[in-house]
Design an enzyme around this catalytic site. Sequence first.
Site, PDB file in Angstrom:
ATOM      1  N   ILE A  23     -36.904 -35.436  19.702  1.00 24.02           N
ATOM      2  CA  ILE A  23     -36.411 -36.813  19.714  1.00 24.02           C
ATOM      3  C   ILE A  23     -36.557 -37.422  21.114  1.00 24.02           C
ATOM      4  O   ILE A  23     -36.915 -38.595  21.258  1.00 24.02           O
ATOM      5  CB  ILE A  23     -34.941 -36.846  19.227  1.00 24.02           C
ATOM      6  CG1 ILE A  23     -34.877 -36.494  17.730  1.00 24.02           C
ATOM      7  CG2 ILE A  23     -34.290 -38.209  19.490  1.00 24.02           C
ATOM      8  CD1 ILE A  23     -33.471 -36.287  17.173  1.00 24.02           C
ATOM      9  N   SER A 147     -24.808 -37.570  17.144  1.00 21.24           N
ATOM     10  CA  SER A 147     -25.243 -37.004  15.868  1.00 21.24           C
ATOM     11  C   SER A 147     -24.262 -37.438  14.795  1.00 21.24           C
ATOM     12  O   SER A 147     -23.087 -37.690  15.091  1.00 21.24           O
ATOM     13  CB  SER A 147     -25.248 -35.475  15.936  1.00 21.24           C
ATOM     14  OG  SER A 147     -25.425 -34.927  14.644  1.00 21.24           O
ATOM     15  N   TYR A 162     -20.871 -27.628  18.360  1.00 17.49           N
ATOM     16  CA  TYR A 162     -21.778 -28.783  18.295  1.00 17.49           C
ATOM     17  C   TYR A 162     -21.044 -30.006  17.750  1.00 17.49           C
ATOM     18  O   TYR A 162     -21.122 -31.101  18.312  1.00 17.49           O
ATOM     19  CB  TYR A 162     -22.972 -28.427  17.406  1.00 17.49           C
ATOM     20  CG  TYR A 162     -24.038 -29.490  17.304  1.00 17.49           C
ATOM     21  CD1 TYR A 162     -25.012 -29.636  18.289  1.00 17.49           C
ATOM     22  CD2 TYR A 162     -24.103 -30.350  16.197  1.00 17.49           C
ATOM     23  CE1 TYR A 162     -26.005 -30.607  18.181  1.00 17.49           C
ATOM     24  CE2 TYR A 162     -25.091 -31.318  16.078  1.00 17.49           C
ATOM     25  CZ  TYR A 162     -26.044 -31.436  17.073  1.00 17.49           C
ATOM     26  OH  TYR A 162     -27.031 -32.401  16.964  1.00 17.49           O
ATOM     27  N   LYS A 166     -20.448 -33.415  19.878  1.00 14.40           N
ATOM     28  CA  LYS A 166     -21.015 -34.710  19.494  1.00 14.40           C
ATOM     29  C   LYS A 166     -19.921 -35.752  19.265  1.00 14.40           C
ATOM     30  O   LYS A 166     -20.117 -36.929  19.588  1.00 14.40           O
ATOM     31  CB  LYS A 166     -21.915 -34.556  18.261  1.00 14.40           C
ATOM     32  CG  LYS A 166     -23.171 -33.719  18.535  1.00 14.40           C
ATOM     33  CD  LYS A 166     -24.059 -34.350  19.611  1.00 14.40           C
ATOM     34  CE  LYS A 166     -25.370 -33.619  19.793  1.00 14.40           C
ATOM     35  NZ  LYS A 166     -26.244 -34.232  20.803  1.00 14.40           N
ATOM     36  N   THR A 197     -37.531 -32.020  13.640  1.00  8.39           N
ATOM     37  CA  THR A 197     -37.988 -31.610  14.971  1.00  8.39           C
ATOM     38  C   THR A 197     -37.957 -30.084  14.968  1.00  8.39           C
ATOM     39  O   THR A 197     -37.520 -29.477  13.986  1.00  8.39           O
ATOM     40  CB  THR A 197     -37.046 -32.106  16.098  1.00  8.39           C
ATOM     41  OG1 THR A 197     -35.785 -31.429  15.961  1.00  8.39           O
ATOM     42  CG2 THR A 197     -36.839 -33.607  16.059  1.00  8.39           C
TER      43      THR A 197
HETATM   44  N1  LIG Z   1     -33.044 -32.775  15.050  1.00 13.36           N
HETATM   45  C1  LIG Z   1     -31.958 -33.205  14.424  1.00 13.36           C
HETATM   46  O1  LIG Z   1     -31.790 -33.068  13.194  1.00 13.36           O
HETATM   47  C2  LIG Z   1     -30.882 -33.903  15.214  1.00 13.36           C
HETATM   48  C3  LIG Z   1     -29.910 -34.615  14.502  1.00 13.36           C
HETATM   49  C4  LIG Z   1     -28.903 -35.272  15.199  1.00 13.36           C
HETATM   50  C5  LIG Z   1     -28.876 -35.224  16.574  1.00 13.36           C
HETATM   51  N2  LIG Z   1     -29.834 -34.528  17.240  1.00 13.36           N
HETATM   52  C6  LIG Z   1     -29.747 -34.501  18.696  1.00 13.36           C
HETATM   53  O2  LIG Z   1     -30.926 -35.025  19.258  1.00 13.36           O
HETATM   54  C7  LIG Z   1     -31.161 -34.432  20.528  1.00 13.36           C
HETATM   55  C8  LIG Z   1     -32.580 -33.893  20.567  1.00 13.36           C
HETATM   56  O3  LIG Z   1     -32.722 -32.949  19.521  1.00 13.36           O
HETATM   57  P1  LIG Z   1     -34.154 -32.434  19.055  1.00 13.36           P
HETATM   58  O4  LIG Z   1     -34.075 -32.200  17.602  1.00 13.36           O
HETATM   59  O5  LIG Z   1     -35.216 -33.284  19.640  1.00 13.36           O
HETATM   60  O6  LIG Z   1     -34.132 -30.996  19.774  1.00 13.36           O
HETATM   61  P2  LIG Z   1     -35.327 -30.138  20.423  1.00 13.36           P
HETATM   62  O7  LIG Z   1     -34.780 -28.763  20.517  1.00 13.36           O
HETATM   63  O8  LIG Z   1     -36.603 -30.362  19.693  1.00 13.36           O
HETATM   64  O9  LIG Z   1     -35.476 -30.772  21.891  1.00 13.36           O
HETATM   65  C9  LIG Z   1     -34.486 -30.612  22.865  1.00 13.36           C
HETATM   66  C10 LIG Z   1     -35.123 -30.671  24.236  1.00 13.36           C
HETATM   67  O10 LIG Z   1     -34.062 -30.501  25.200  1.00 13.36           O
HETATM   68  C11 LIG Z   1     -34.510 -29.587  26.201  1.00 13.36           C
HETATM   69  N3  LIG Z   1     -33.377 -28.915  26.831  1.00 13.36           N
HETATM   70  C12 LIG Z   1     -32.646 -27.880  26.346  1.00 13.36           C
HETATM   71  N4  LIG Z   1     -31.722 -27.502  27.220  1.00 13.36           N
HETATM   72  C13 LIG Z   1     -31.868 -28.304  28.304  1.00 13.36           C
HETATM   73  C14 LIG Z   1     -31.196 -28.385  29.564  1.00 13.36           C
HETATM   74  N5  LIG Z   1     -30.191 -27.551  29.870  1.00 13.36           N
HETATM   75  N6  LIG Z   1     -31.578 -29.347  30.437  1.00 13.36           N
HETATM   76  C15 LIG Z   1     -32.609 -30.191  30.131  1.00 13.36           C
HETATM   77  N7  LIG Z   1     -33.270 -30.144  28.954  1.00 13.36           N
HETATM   78  C16 LIG Z   1     -32.914 -29.209  28.072  1.00 13.36           C
HETATM   79  C17 LIG Z   1     -35.409 -28.621  25.435  1.00 13.36           C
HETATM   80  O11 LIG Z   1     -36.264 -27.896  26.314  1.00 13.36           O
HETATM   81  C18 LIG Z   1     -36.140 -29.557  24.491  1.00 13.36           C
HETATM   82  O12 LIG Z   1     -37.313 -30.070  25.079  1.00 13.36           O
HETATM   83  C19 LIG Z   1     -30.095 -33.358  20.714  1.00 13.36           C
HETATM   84  O13 LIG Z   1     -29.045 -33.872  21.497  1.00 13.36           O
HETATM   85  C20 LIG Z   1     -29.624 -33.109  19.293  1.00 13.36           C
HETATM   86  O14 LIG Z   1     -28.301 -32.635  19.236  1.00 13.36           O
HETATM   87  C21 LIG Z   1     -30.834 -33.862  16.596  1.00 13.36           C
END
Ligand SMILES: NC(=O)c1ccc[n+]([C@@H]2O[C@H](COP(=O)([O-])OP(=O)(O)OC[C@H]3O[C@@H](n4cnc5c(N)ncnc54)[C@H](O)[C@@H]3O)[C@@H](O)[C@H]2O)c1
Length: 254
Positions: A23, A147, A162, A166, A197
């Site tokens: 994202i 989220s 989590y 959130k 993702t």
């Molecule tokens: N994918 C979903 O279904 C979903 C739904 C709701 C919310 N979200 C939220 O969206 C955001 C992104 O999720 P995503 O699905 O893209 O996840 P993802 O795992 O694909 O990407 C997360 C990114 O954050 C980086 N990261 C991890 N730890 C880190 C740190 N300590 N410092 C800096 N960067 C760091 C990772 O290397 C990765 O590039 C998150 O906050 C997640 O909670 C995701």
Amino acid sequence: MALRDLFELKGRAALITGGARGIGKACAAALAEMGADVALLDIHKENLATAVADMEALGVRAVSSLCDVTVASEVEEAFAKAVETFGRLDILVNSAGITIWAKGEEMTEEQWDRVIDLDLKGTFLCCQQAARIMIPQQSGSIINIASMSGQIVNIPQCQVAYNAAKAGVMQLTKSLAVEWAPHNIRVNSLSPGYTATEMTMTVPEYHAGWEVLIPMRRMARTDELLGAVVYLASDASTYTTGHDLVIDGAYTCL
Ligand SMILES: NC(=O)c1ccc[n+]([C@@H]2O[C@H](COP(=O)([O-])OP(=O)(O)OC[C@H]3O[C@@H](n4cnc5c(N)ncnc54)[C@H](O)[C@@H]3O)[C@@H](O)[C@H]2O)c1
């Protein structure tokens, strides 16, 4: 001003945490497509390098910092680099985040701390650094990726840390929106439902069980979040602050 010009981001500088994939990377590309220069923060070196090249291919300036957002000194350094490069900071998207699945009675202290440190404290540290730049500017837009888990409890997986983090991000967002409104800094959260993702695609065995609970019967694609990101980042939303924008296929309506 013409309506479409409100969404223009040329001349703006954005910083995106977790910008190397998922994202965060999609948000960075959307802001870049609308003209913003982008600074990407992440802990994944190779993905960062690829992401920077992808942003530059969109015709904007892009820089990256290897930065763990749970470490205040690293956050401070990364924000300083962005400002040195672009001379300003207009937009922050906090997308770095993780979930750890464990039953409440079995979750270790270390697991709890990892999730709260990254999803809640990391978001706060980056908001704080952004404000130190945006307050003198008297302008800025911060978008925290929360989220739907901030307001519902997902099943069947157990993810108490989590969900709590959130919910914390949503209240953190409202608190800072009120504090920084006099400085013309807007703070909003964006709450996706299940989105395709690497975070979710690595567990395909769960998808059917999740999709039956989503009125739209499918997960979101990352591109379905981007209109909202551009709206919140741009002058199209100058009176929108302290808001949580839910994009979940109506999951939270049930
Ligand atoms: N994918 C979903 O279904 C979903 C739904 C709701 C919310 N979200 C939220 O969206 C955001 C992104 O999720 P995503 O699905 O893209 O996840 P993802 O795992 O694909 O990407 C997360 C990114 O954050 C980086 N990261 C991890 N730890 C880190 C740190 N300590 N410092 C800096 N960067 C760091 C990772 O290397 C990765 O590039 C998150 O906050 C997640 O909670 C995701």
